[in-house]
Design an enzyme around this catalytic site. Structure first.
Site, PDB file in Angstrom:
ATOM      1  N   CYS A 199       0.817  -1.210   0.000  1.00 11.95           N
ATOM      2  CA  CYS A 199       0.000   0.000   0.000  1.00 11.95           C
ATOM      3  C   CYS A 199       0.857   1.268   0.000  1.00 11.95           C
ATOM      4  O   CYS A 199       0.365   2.332   0.354  1.00 11.95           O
ATOM      5  CB  CYS A 199      -0.871  -0.009   1.255  1.00 11.95           C
ATOM      6  SG  CYS A 199       0.147   0.030   2.736  1.00 11.95           S
ATOM      7  N   GLN A 229       5.533 -10.022 -11.755  1.00 13.77           N
ATOM      8  CA  GLN A 229       4.911 -11.287 -12.190  1.00 13.77           C
ATOM      9  C   GLN A 229       3.402 -11.210 -11.953  1.00 13.77           C
ATOM     10  O   GLN A 229       2.672 -10.807 -12.833  1.00 13.77           O
ATOM     11  CB  GLN A 229       5.570 -12.476 -11.491  1.00 13.77           C
ATOM     12  CG  GLN A 229       7.001 -12.708 -11.994  1.00 13.77           C
ATOM     13  CD  GLN A 229       7.659 -13.945 -11.416  1.00 13.77           C
ATOM     14  OE1 GLN A 229       7.038 -14.802 -10.818  1.00 13.77           O
ATOM     15  NE2 GLN A 229       8.965 -14.041 -11.601  1.00 13.77           N
ATOM     16  N   VAL A 253      -1.961  10.176  18.760  1.00 14.22           N
ATOM     17  CA  VAL A 253      -1.591   9.431  17.555  1.00 14.22           C
ATOM     18  C   VAL A 253      -0.597  10.233  16.738  1.00 14.22           C
ATOM     19  O   VAL A 253      -0.880  11.346  16.306  1.00 14.22           O
ATOM     20  CB  VAL A 253      -2.842   9.060  16.726  1.00 14.22           C
ATOM     21  CG1 VAL A 253      -2.437   8.601  15.333  1.00 14.22           C
ATOM     22  CG2 VAL A 253      -3.590   7.943  17.415  1.00 14.22           C
ATOM     23  N   GLY A 284       2.551   8.469  14.521  1.00 17.81           N
ATOM     24  CA  GLY A 284       2.716   7.662  13.311  1.00 17.81           C
ATOM     25  C   GLY A 284       1.625   6.615  13.160  1.00 17.81           C
ATOM     26  O   GLY A 284       1.477   6.002  12.098  1.00 17.81           O
ATOM     27  N   THR A 339       1.588   3.735  14.204  1.00 20.94           N
ATOM     28  CA  THR A 339       2.103   2.387  13.902  1.00 20.94           C
ATOM     29  C   THR A 339       1.939   1.438  15.083  1.00 20.94           C
ATOM     30  O   THR A 339       2.157   0.244  14.942  1.00 20.94           O
ATOM     31  CB  THR A 339       3.589   2.432  13.490  1.00 20.94           C
ATOM     32  OG1 THR A 339       4.341   2.955  14.583  1.00 20.94           O
ATOM     33  CG2 THR A 339       3.804   3.270  12.261  1.00 20.94           C
ATOM     34  N   SER A 399       7.131   7.821  15.441  1.00 18.42           N
ATOM     35  CA  SER A 399       7.840   8.892  16.137  1.00 18.42           C
ATOM     36  C   SER A 399       8.720   8.330  17.253  1.00 18.42           C
ATOM     37  O   SER A 399       8.494   7.224  17.754  1.00 18.42           O
ATOM     38  CB  SER A 399       6.818   9.862  16.737  1.00 18.42           C
ATOM     39  OG  SER A 399       6.041   9.188  17.704  1.00 18.42           O
ATOM     40  N   SER A 431       2.882 -27.511 -12.705  1.00 19.09           N
ATOM     41  CA  SER A 431       3.852 -26.998 -13.698  1.00 19.09           C
ATOM     42  C   SER A 431       3.452 -27.381 -15.111  1.00 19.09           C
ATOM     43  O   SER A 431       4.286 -27.491 -16.005  1.00 19.09           O
ATOM     44  CB  SER A 431       5.264 -27.525 -13.418  1.00 19.09           C
ATOM     45  OG  SER A 431       5.631 -27.258 -12.111  1.00 19.09           O
ATOM     46  N   GLN A 462      10.427 -17.654 -12.967  1.00 20.15           N
ATOM     47  CA  GLN A 462       9.875 -18.770 -12.197  1.00 20.15           C
ATOM     48  C   GLN A 462      10.967 -19.449 -11.363  1.00 20.15           C
ATOM     49  O   GLN A 462      10.751 -19.840 -10.227  1.00 20.15           O
ATOM     50  CB  GLN A 462       9.236 -19.802 -13.141  1.00 20.15           C
ATOM     51  CG  GLN A 462       7.932 -19.340 -13.747  1.00 20.15           C
ATOM     52  CD  GLN A 462       6.893 -19.077 -12.679  1.00 20.15           C
ATOM     53  OE1 GLN A 462       6.467 -19.979 -11.980  1.00 20.15           O
ATOM     54  NE2 GLN A 462       6.491 -17.835 -12.516  1.00 20.15           N
ATOM     55  N   GLU A 480       7.264 -25.378 -10.559  1.00 21.75           N
ATOM     56  CA  GLU A 480       7.493 -25.918  -9.222  1.00 21.75           C
ATOM     57  C   GLU A 480       8.905 -26.443  -8.925  1.00 21.75           C
ATOM     58  O   GLU A 480       9.386 -26.305  -7.812  1.00 21.75           O
ATOM     59  CB  GLU A 480       6.505 -27.070  -8.976  1.00 21.75           C
ATOM     60  CG  GLU A 480       5.069 -26.628  -8.923  1.00 21.75           C
ATOM     61  CD  GLU A 480       4.127 -27.810  -9.013  1.00 21.75           C
ATOM     62  OE1 GLU A 480       4.128 -28.488 -10.045  1.00 21.75           O
ATOM     63  OE2 GLU A 480       3.406 -28.049  -8.040  1.00 21.75           O
TER      64      GLU A 480
HETATM   65  C1  LIG Z   1       5.413  -3.178  10.674  1.00 21.94           C
HETATM   66  C2  LIG Z   1       6.060  -2.606  11.901  1.00 21.94           C
HETATM   67  C3  LIG Z   1       7.374  -2.945  12.175  1.00 21.94           C
HETATM   68  C4  LIG Z   1       7.999  -2.434  13.314  1.00 21.94           C
HETATM   69  N1  LIG Z   1       9.285  -2.799  13.577  1.00 21.94           N
HETATM   70  C5  LIG Z   1       9.887  -2.343  14.712  1.00 21.94           C
HETATM   71  C6  LIG Z   1      11.206  -2.729  15.045  1.00 21.94           C
HETATM   72  O1  LIG Z   1      11.847  -3.485  14.328  1.00 21.94           O
HETATM   73  N2  LIG Z   1      11.743  -2.242  16.190  1.00 21.94           N
HETATM   74  C7  LIG Z   1      11.054  -1.387  17.014  1.00 21.94           C
HETATM   75  O2  LIG Z   1      11.596  -0.968  18.017  1.00 21.94           O
HETATM   76  N3  LIG Z   1       9.813  -1.007  16.705  1.00 21.94           N
HETATM   77  C8  LIG Z   1       9.214  -1.465  15.591  1.00 21.94           C
HETATM   78  N4  LIG Z   1       7.937  -1.088  15.304  1.00 21.94           N
HETATM   79  C9  LIG Z   1       7.215  -0.254  16.268  1.00 21.94           C
HETATM   80  C10 LIG Z   1       7.288   1.191  15.912  1.00 21.94           C
HETATM   81  O3  LIG Z   1       8.589   1.651  15.969  1.00 21.94           O
HETATM   82  C11 LIG Z   1       6.436   1.914  16.896  1.00 21.94           C
HETATM   83  O4  LIG Z   1       5.108   1.487  16.697  1.00 21.94           O
HETATM   84  C12 LIG Z   1       6.502   3.389  16.697  1.00 21.94           C
HETATM   85  O5  LIG Z   1       7.746   3.900  16.990  1.00 21.94           O
HETATM   86  C13 LIG Z   1       5.459   4.090  17.530  1.00 21.94           C
HETATM   87  O6  LIG Z   1       5.445   5.434  17.123  1.00 21.94           O
HETATM   88  P1  LIG Z   1       4.150   6.100  16.537  1.00 21.94           P
HETATM   89  O7  LIG Z   1       4.460   7.525  16.352  1.00 21.94           O
HETATM   90  O8  LIG Z   1       3.688   5.400  15.344  1.00 21.94           O
HETATM   91  O9  LIG Z   1       3.159   5.851  17.724  1.00 21.94           O
HETATM   92  P2  LIG Z   1       1.596   5.899  17.773  1.00 21.94           P
HETATM   93  O10 LIG Z   1       1.022   4.608  17.318  1.00 21.94           O
HETATM   94  O11 LIG Z   1       1.103   7.111  17.097  1.00 21.94           O
HETATM   95  O12 LIG Z   1       1.420   6.006  19.337  1.00 21.94           O
HETATM   96  C14 LIG Z   1       1.882   4.986  20.154  1.00 21.94           C
HETATM   97  C15 LIG Z   1       1.652   5.269  21.634  1.00 21.94           C
HETATM   98  O13 LIG Z   1       2.561   6.242  22.084  1.00 21.94           O
HETATM   99  C16 LIG Z   1       1.891   7.299  22.736  1.00 21.94           C
HETATM  100  N5  LIG Z   1       2.578   8.535  22.412  1.00 21.94           N
HETATM  101  C17 LIG Z   1       3.008   8.908  21.192  1.00 21.94           C
HETATM  102  N6  LIG Z   1       3.661  10.071  21.289  1.00 21.94           N
HETATM  103  C18 LIG Z   1       3.631  10.448  22.582  1.00 21.94           C
HETATM  104  C19 LIG Z   1       4.108  11.565  23.295  1.00 21.94           C
HETATM  105  N7  LIG Z   1       4.777  12.526  22.687  1.00 21.94           N
HETATM  106  N8  LIG Z   1       3.877  11.611  24.612  1.00 21.94           N
HETATM  107  C20 LIG Z   1       3.200  10.641  25.243  1.00 21.94           C
HETATM  108  N9  LIG Z   1       2.725   9.558  24.615  1.00 21.94           N
HETATM  109  C21 LIG Z   1       2.934   9.468  23.300  1.00 21.94           C
HETATM  110  C22 LIG Z   1       0.479   7.255  22.214  1.00 21.94           C
HETATM  111  O14 LIG Z   1      -0.440   7.780  23.142  1.00 21.94           O
HETATM  112  C23 LIG Z   1       0.281   5.786  21.976  1.00 21.94           C
HETATM  113  O15 LIG Z   1      -0.146   5.145  23.129  1.00 21.94           O
HETATM  114  C24 LIG Z   1       7.285  -1.567  14.176  1.00 21.94           C
HETATM  115  C25 LIG Z   1       5.964  -1.220  13.889  1.00 21.94           C
HETATM  116  C26 LIG Z   1       5.346  -1.741  12.769  1.00 21.94           C
HETATM  117  C27 LIG Z   1       3.933  -1.389  12.482  1.00 21.94           C
HETATM  118  S1  FES Z   2       3.971 -10.469  -5.322  1.00 26.53           S
HETATM  119 FE1  FES Z   2       5.493  -9.484  -6.462  1.00 26.53          FE
HETATM  120  S2  FES Z   2       4.971  -9.972  -8.483  1.00 26.53           S
HETATM  121 FE2  FES Z   2       3.590 -11.174  -7.308  1.00 26.53          FE
HETATM  122  S1  FES Z   3      -1.218  -3.354   3.244  1.00 25.20           S
HETATM  123 FE1  FES Z   3       0.597  -4.299   3.947  1.00 25.20          FE
HETATM  124  S2  FES Z   3       1.761  -2.607   4.562  1.00 25.20           S
HETATM  125 FE2  FES Z   3      -0.147  -1.758   4.105  1.00 25.20          FE
END
Ligand SMILES: Cc1cc2nc3c(=O)[nH]c(=O)nc-3n(C[C@H](O)[C@H](O)[C@H](O)COP(=O)(O)OP(=O)(O)OC[C@H]3O[C@@H](n4cnc5c(N)ncnc54)[C@H](O)[C@@H]3O)c2cc1C
Ligand code: FES
Ligand code: FES
Length: 1334
Positions: free
Chosen positions: A55, A116, A264, A266, A268, A353, A1085, A1199, A1266
């Site tokens: 996405c 592909q 909120v 990032g 994430t 963040s 195949s 393939q 395959e």
């Molecule tokens: C696919 C994926 C892979 C990831 N891989 C890793 C990895 O390898 N290693 C790793 O360490 N992390 C990893 N993460 C986690 C990611 O780093 C954290 O989710 C991210 O840093 C959270 O930050 P955000 O801004 O998105 O938080 P948000 O989701 O926006 O908020 C998270 C929480 O933090 C609180 N918050 C945010 N900012 C503040 C603030 N300023 N003060 C008080 N509270 C606050 C919010 O209230 C909430 O509860 C991964 C996440 C995903 C989705």
């Molecule tokens: S998933 Fe990358 S080409 Fe099918």
């Molecule tokens: S749909 Fe997989 S990363 Fe967004």
């Protein structure tokens, strides 16, 4: 809360067009807005959790403070729409299209054969596009980083990387990848490839990159951003309100009155919680417009980073600071940079963040251990004022919780400078090198008394060793005030082991591994510290080479693809044998290609979501849907009682219920389905359905349990050649062993998708479905609805990957969906979420293989007795056929005179497993090759020699009495050894291993002999329908489905050759049951072999019909002949048919001819293994494959590479984990790791065997989909070779077990280092495992 009831208007731009949304719903993510509201369906949904990159879009923002525009890639599935006020979003549609001009990124990805099935392609394009917007001449490192978060299940990434590489200016040098010759030294053949013809693509043809052609940033957004007093924004949704304040005071005010409302940033962490855990936040505070949260301030002691800064910003700022200050001051900064390089993906780091990462308090956060070890602190604010809180052991209270009060906001994070004599390091080990949460991660800091090796202060924190970031306090105490020497360290290891004692059933499992990683990291820290002390002349002893820390090689080199030229006599217009691009590649790269869920909504369309069992084996004693039916938008709940026709699918005499009625036999079994007006409403309906169960005793999960209880699906199969029992009496040695192989999730990028449209009369239905077997889906729906097949038309335009997983399971899902469409009389769409798909649809069968092998001292294997058990799950599906194919391939390349195989499909209470690329062969041969390997180890001989001694030679007969010539298999083998320089590599590796204690290299070379076609003879048939229209254009339809394997491209080539016209005149629109009926699955195949012959037949009929016209007007054009034929009343439409070989297998006589021919191959692999962590890198792979005369070398090489990488995943990476109650834990890319760009062998060469012909298939080609998957096992065997070298240093010789997948965990533990040996092993049975060993 300052929000009024009237929400604000959300204003942003998409692809240069202004979007004003007056009713922005905080629950809406950008992805669904793009796809459902704006109908921009180029951006794909692959997982919904930031883990796949399908996405990816580019977000651009104007920063008033610096007056600059920033561009970053982001996952639209996690981007709340409300977050986008003032942003400009660019999607794949915005950068180029076939209607205007395609963008160079789109062109190069397509023409380099990097697309592909194409489902991942728009995401890849956008990641690369964003990189180029920021850096028009990137390095290879930039490219691999940019693509690290984009998964592709088809290509194996090599062609994607090569397409992107064309934007690089630098010469990519392997820097010798650790050993041997550098690619620029002239001794490697890579440079030569540049000069040699033919090539898969010609980069000279590519459009140049012209940054001036890109969309400009909308000036209106600049004006908006520069407004002096921006106002608070409020958006109200159905269940949530979103408030975006503009000042810190307002933020604090909001937080103090709504302490439970999350901030909120990032999204994430919050986003996945809402989506996957169903958490509902009535109010969300979005502080992204509060400037104080983004300020960066430098002090003499360190730097304060605004908590809102994204991790990418933090990284790039740290990189700048490191360049400005003396090395000794930036120790902590460098450790953080290293962690940030591996944390998540670029898309995640761009939005996540710093404050969010800290406050999420993940137990395995990568930053928190380093920040804590480095004495960082946070500045927090609340209504009561500001305070500074140290980030230490007291900060992290429990899982996801910190010491801060809910009303407190983190404003900034202080990262201190280091002092002279202070060292900070970070280490992490993850299931996959990139884009993966760590298994264990750590930050370590030590400060020495000036000029001494005496520890003044030390701080060690770990992630992944408990529910929070934990401090190794006792270990630190044992190190403090002591000299940094062997004695101190040796005590420290013991204390650390004691202090971080994980219980054996700790959540997350891998307990032994995690504990040994904790020790290994301290040891690695020790090595680095010693190195530093040596550099500072604090210690004077020269450190032995083996005490230096070296990283695994990472540079991906240009690789070779060798294939044959077409003959000089072949006409230029004839495309057969040429590397023609996938015919939809450009549409796929522009996002125009239409997949099932891209079909626009029809009027009144409903969405179906499934309710599945949460119990593994239970009676259903109550089903209450009343609450669900009350919910907004919910229209109906479909149960088994609603099915008007047959309620089951039958296979091998076993019935599989479509929807469970009285009893469930696995977690994830479908019980009923909620139909609602939107996806969101259907899902809420699912959550409201109440089911009560009465558990039945003794569910069976593991293969061992099934064996013990004789829980099998019949028939079990046996095959024997010679007399095994007798033969064992006269051999020199006998060895007995076993190997366990885990299952595999298909992880097609497009999840199961279907749309059933009632036509409105006479029970007619149009079904748009992503299936490999339209006929089977048609029949299933007809049976379910109790109507004839002629009322159901299945349409398959393209499939976003299938790999065997879209045959039987899709038919069941489509049947359920059709009941909903029939009952409601509305179109009904069902698109599974990734987690549902993984839970419900099963995958490759896990296998337990036990063997007894008798051999002579010269290496000849005289007898082998192998017993296979496959874990079939709760229904039979195709498991019996899998069992048969396992036995038919158990000889692989070896002529074992006395060979017996027995195989059984175990019936368990796990989701039913099904077909998966290779259909049992990858499991079958794995057991055999492991056995051969063991023989070599017992005899103390190189494995390749034992393989050679036992290979079929001359005209041979398989164990089922099928005669064949292994000549090309032996040629592949010899060529593979020659091309890979096997003997020289072996010597170089032995030398490397002698010089390195903690890193080992290993190699392997593995053969394959793979039977092509269906042993079920009736499936070896195909039909085609070819229409020539009056303008000369040709429409081809055939029975094969396009799922990325390029079948339509090949069929276009066939039709072009047979009709003697340009491929551009030929179109293939879809596969449908109304044009070509009674099709066979696109599987085994055999797709090109069968459908190619049918298309050829139809085209030849038509060409023949035009013959009289041509004779009358030999100089006429194709169009003129077609016109003339029409006027002469000659039919311009023909069906073609192919009656394939009459194959059979007689299991009573144990003989047959189940295959049309064999595809052969051999694969060399070299890996480098970090014995301390189990981390490894495939350094080089050379594959030689005999595919006869390739119809399309680019498609076939695609393939080969794709299958190899899927095999690499199967054998070394992908792990399905089930809870002790049978629930699949691994339900998305965050928990289940398929190979990513970081896993591609650094040198990845593919050679198609020259001068090979195959009389049994079209144009002398061979099936290839395959066979090569098994060759991915070469990586496992190379790891095993490296592990053996490590074990010998610990005095361990002889065979040892390395189960598949050979994950870092297994490889590390098998190395038996002094650290792994320290870990006490808990007595099996004395504790409950976190995950089942199925
Ligand atoms: C696919 C994926 C892979 C990831 N891989 C890793 C990895 O390898 N290693 C790793 O360490 N992390 C990893 N993460 C986690 C990611 O780093 C954290 O989710 C991210 O840093 C959270 O930050 P955000 O801004 O998105 O938080 P948000 O989701 O926006 O908020 C998270 C929480 O933090 C609180 N918050 C945010 N900012 C503040 C603030 N300023 N003060 C008080 N509270 C606050 C919010 O209230 C909430 O509860 C991964 C996440 C995903 C989705
Ligand atoms: S998933 Fe990358 S080409 Fe099918
Ligand atoms: S749909 Fe997989 S990363 Fe967004």
């Amino acid at each position: 809360m300052s929000a009024g009831n009237e929400g604000d208007a959300l204003c942003f731009f998409i692809n240069g067009k202004k979007v004003t949304e007056n009713h922005a719903d905080p629950e809406t993510m950008l992805l669904s807005f793009l796809r459902e509201k704006l109908r921009l369906t180029g951006t794909k949904y692959g997982c919904g959790g930031g883990g796949c990159g399908a996405c990816t879009v580019m977000v651009s923002r104007y920063q008033p403070a610096t007056k600059t525009i920033i561009h970053y890639s982001a996952n639209a599935c996690l981007l709340p729409l409300c977050q986008l006020h003032g942003a400009a979003v660019t999607t794949v549609e915005g950068i180029g299209s076939t209607k205007t001009r395609i963008h160079p990124v789109q062109e190069r990805l397509a023409k380099a054969h990097g697309s592909q099935c194409g489902f991942c392609t728009p995401g890849m394009v956008m990641s690369m596009y964003t990189l180029l917007r920021n850096k028009p001449q990137p390095t290879m490192e930039d490219i691999t980083q940019a693509l690290a978060g984009n998964l592709c299940r088809c290509t194996g990434y090599r062609p994607i990387i090569d397409g992107c590489r064309t934007f690089c200016q630098e010469t990519s040098c392997c820097k010798a990848n650790g050993v041997g010759n550098c690619c620029l030294s002239g001794e490697e053949s890579t440079a030569k490839s540049e000069l040699e013809e033919p090539m898969l693509f010609d980069k000279e043809e590519f459009l140049p990159l012209d940054p001036t052609q890109e969309l400009i940033f909308p000036p209106e957004l600049i004006l908006m951003a520069e407004v002096a007093n921006p106002k608070t924004l409020t958006f109200h949704g159905e269940r949530m309100t979103w408030v975006s304040p503009t000042s810190l005071e307002e933020l604090v005010q909001l937080k103090s009155s709504n302490p439970q409302a999350p901030l909120v940033m990032g999204n994430t962490n919050i986003g996945p919680d809402i989506k996957f855990k169903g958490v509902l936040h009535p109010l969300i505070i979005s502080p992204t417009r509060v400037m104080e949260l983004f300020e960066v301030t430098q002090t003499p002691q360190g730097v304060w980073f605004g908590a809102g800064c994204s991790l990418s910003e933090v990284r790039s700022l740290l990189e700048k600071i490191v360049l400005q200050f003396p090395e000794e001051k930036t120790e902590l900064f460098k450790a953080l940079i290293q962690q940030l390089g591996n944390l998540g993906s670029e898309q995640i780091r761009n939005v996540a963040s710093l404050g969010g990462n800290i406050m999420s308090a993940y137990p395995n956060s990568d930053l928190n251990p380093v920040l804590a070890a480095g004495n960082s602190k946070v500045n927090v604010i609340s209504f009561g004022g500001r305070r500074e809180v140290p980030l230490n052991q007291d900060f992290f209270v429990s899982f996801g919780k910190t010491i801060l009060r809910p009303d407190e906001v983190v404003v900034s994070v202080f990262i201190p400078f280091s002092r002279k004599g202070e060292f900070v390091r970070a280490f992490r080990q993850a299931p996959r090198k990139e884009s993966s949460f760590a298994t264990v991660t750590t930050g370590m800091r030590v400060l020495f008394l000036e000029g001494s090796r005496v520890v003044q202060d030390v701080s060690i924190y770990y992630g992944g060793m408990g529910p929070t970031t934990v401090r190794a306090a006792k270990t630190c105490a044992a190190l403090r005030a002591r000299p940094w020497d062997d004695e101190t360290l040796s005590r420290a290891y013991d204390i650390l082991l004691d202090e971080l004692a994980l219980p054996p059933s700790a959540p997350g499992g891998k307990v032994e591994f995690r504990r040994s990683l904790a020790l290994s990291f301290l040891f690695k820290f020790n090595l680095e510290v010693l190195q530093k002390l040596r550099e500072m002349n604090v210690i004077t002893d020269e450190l032995p080479e083996e005490m230096r820390i070296q990283h695994l090689p990472r540079v991906i080199q240009p690789s070779l693809q060798e294939f044959q030229h077409v003959s000089k006599d072949q006409s230029d217009q004839d495309p057969v044998g040429r590397p023609i691009m996938h015919r939809s590649a450009i549409s796929q790269a522009t996002g125009e290609a239409v997949y099932c869920d891209d079909i626009p909504r029809t009027d009144g369309e409903l969405f179906l979501a499934l309710v599945t069992s949460s119990h593994a084996h239970a009676k259903i004693i109550g089903l209450d849907v009343s609450e669900a039916l009350q919910l907004p938008g919910v229209v109906d709940v479909i149960t088994a009682k609603d099915i008007p026709g047959k309620k089951v699918r039958s296979m091998f005499g076993y019935d599989e219920e479509l929807l469970a009625e009285t009893e469930v036999s696995c977690v994830g079994q479908m019980i009923c389905a909620v139909v609602a007006d939107t996806r969101a409403h259907a899902k809420r309906g699912v959550a409201a359905v109440k089911i009560s169960y009465e558990d039945l005793p003794d569910p069976v999960f593991t293969t061992e349990e099934a064996i013990e209880k004789s829980s099998f699906f019949e028939p079990r199969r046996m095959i024997e050649r010679g007399n095994v029992i007798e033969a064992f009496k006269s051999v020199d040695q006998i060895y007995e062993g076993e190997i366990r192989m885990g299952g595999q999730e298909h992880f097609y990028m497009e999840t199961q998708s279907m749309l059933v449209v009632p036509v409105g009369e006479e029970m007619e239905f149009n079904v748009y479905v992503s299936t490999q077997w339209p006929t089977s889906t048609q029949e299933a729906i007809a049976e379910t609805l109790g109507i004839p097949s002629n009322r159901v038309t299945c349409h398959v335009k393209r499939i976003g990957g299938a790999f065997g997983g879209k045959v039987t399971k899709t038919a069941i899902l489509a049947s359920i969906t059709s009941v909903a469409a029939w009952k409601t009389n509305h179109s009904v769409r069902c698109v599974l979420e990734r987690g549902e798909d993984m839970l419900i649809t099963g995958g490759r069968h896990p296998v337990l293989g036990k063997y007894k092998v008798g051999f002579m001292n010269d290496g000849r294997i005289m007898a082998a007795d192998i017993q296979y058990y496959i874990n079939a799950g709760n229904t039979v599906d195709e498991s019996v056929l899998v069992v048969e194919k396992i036995l038919l391939h158990m000889d692989n390349a070896y002529n074992i005179p006395n060979l017996r195989g027995r195989a059984a499909a175990c019936k368990t209470n796990l989701p039913s497993n099904t077909a998966f690329r290779g259909f049992g062969v990858p499991q079958s041969i794995m057991v055999v090759e492991n056995m051969v390997n063991d023989v070599a180890v017992v005899l103390g001989r190189p494995a390749d020699q034992i393989r050679e001694v036992n290979m079929y030679k001359g005209l041979s007969t398989t164990h089922y009495k099928f005669e064949f010539s292994p000549e090309n298999m032996l040629r592949c083998w010899e060529e593979c050894k020659a091309k890979s320089d096997y003997s020289a590599r072996r010597r170089a590796i032995d030398q490397f291993n002698q010089q390195n204690r903690w890193k080992k290299r290993g190699i392997s070379v593995i053969p394959i002999k793979y039977g092509i076609a269906f042993a079920e003879s009736f499936l070896n048939q195909a039909a085609a329908l070819v229409h020539i229209y009056r303008d000369g254009s040709v429409l081809v339809t055939h029975g094969g489905t396009e799922m990325g394997q390029g079948i339509h491209t090949k069929m276009q080539q066939v039709a072009s050759r047979e009709l003697h016209i340009q491929p551009s005149k030929i179109y293939i629109s879809e596969t449908s049951t109304s044009t070509v009926p009674n099709t066979c699955p696109s599987a085994a195949s055999f797709g090109t072999d069968a459908n190619g012959m049918a298309v050829k037949n139809a085209c030849q009929i038509l060409y023949q019909r035009l013959e009289p016209i041509r004779q009358k007007n030999p100089k006429g054009s194709w169009e003129s002949w077609v016109q003339a034929a029409f006027f002469e009343k000659i039919s311009l439409s023909a069906t073609g048919f192919y009656r394939g070989p009459d194959l059979y297998m007689d299991w009573d006589k144990m003989e047959g001819q189940p295959y049309a021919y064999f595809t052969f191959g051999a694969c060399f692999c070299e890996v480098e293994l970090d014995c301390l962590t189990g981390d490894y890198q495939a350094v080089r792979t050379d594959i030689v494959v005999d595919i006869g005369r390739s119809v399309n070398p680019s498609v076939d090489i695609g393939q080969i590479e794709g299958a190899f990488m899927q095999g690499l995943g199967l054998y070394t990476l992908e792990e399905l984990k089930f809870s002790p109650s049978g629930l699949l834990y691994t339900r998305g890319p965050s928990q289940y790791k398929i190979p990513a760009v970081c896993d591609v062998p650094l040198l990845f060469n593919v050679y198609l065997l020259s001068d090979s012909h195959n009389p049994h298939a079209i144009y002398s080609s061979k099936g290839i989909g395959e066979p090569v998957l098994f060759l991915g096992s070469s990586v496992l065997f190379a790891i095993k070779d490296a592990v053996a070298a490590a074990r010998s240093e610990s005095g361990l010789v002889g065979p040892f077990t390395l189960s598949s997948p050979a994950t870092p965990e297994r490889a590390c533990l098998a190395c038996a280092t002094p650290f792994t040996q320290k870990i006490p092993v808990s007595k099996p049975g004395s504790f409950k495992l976190w995950a089942l060993n199925i």
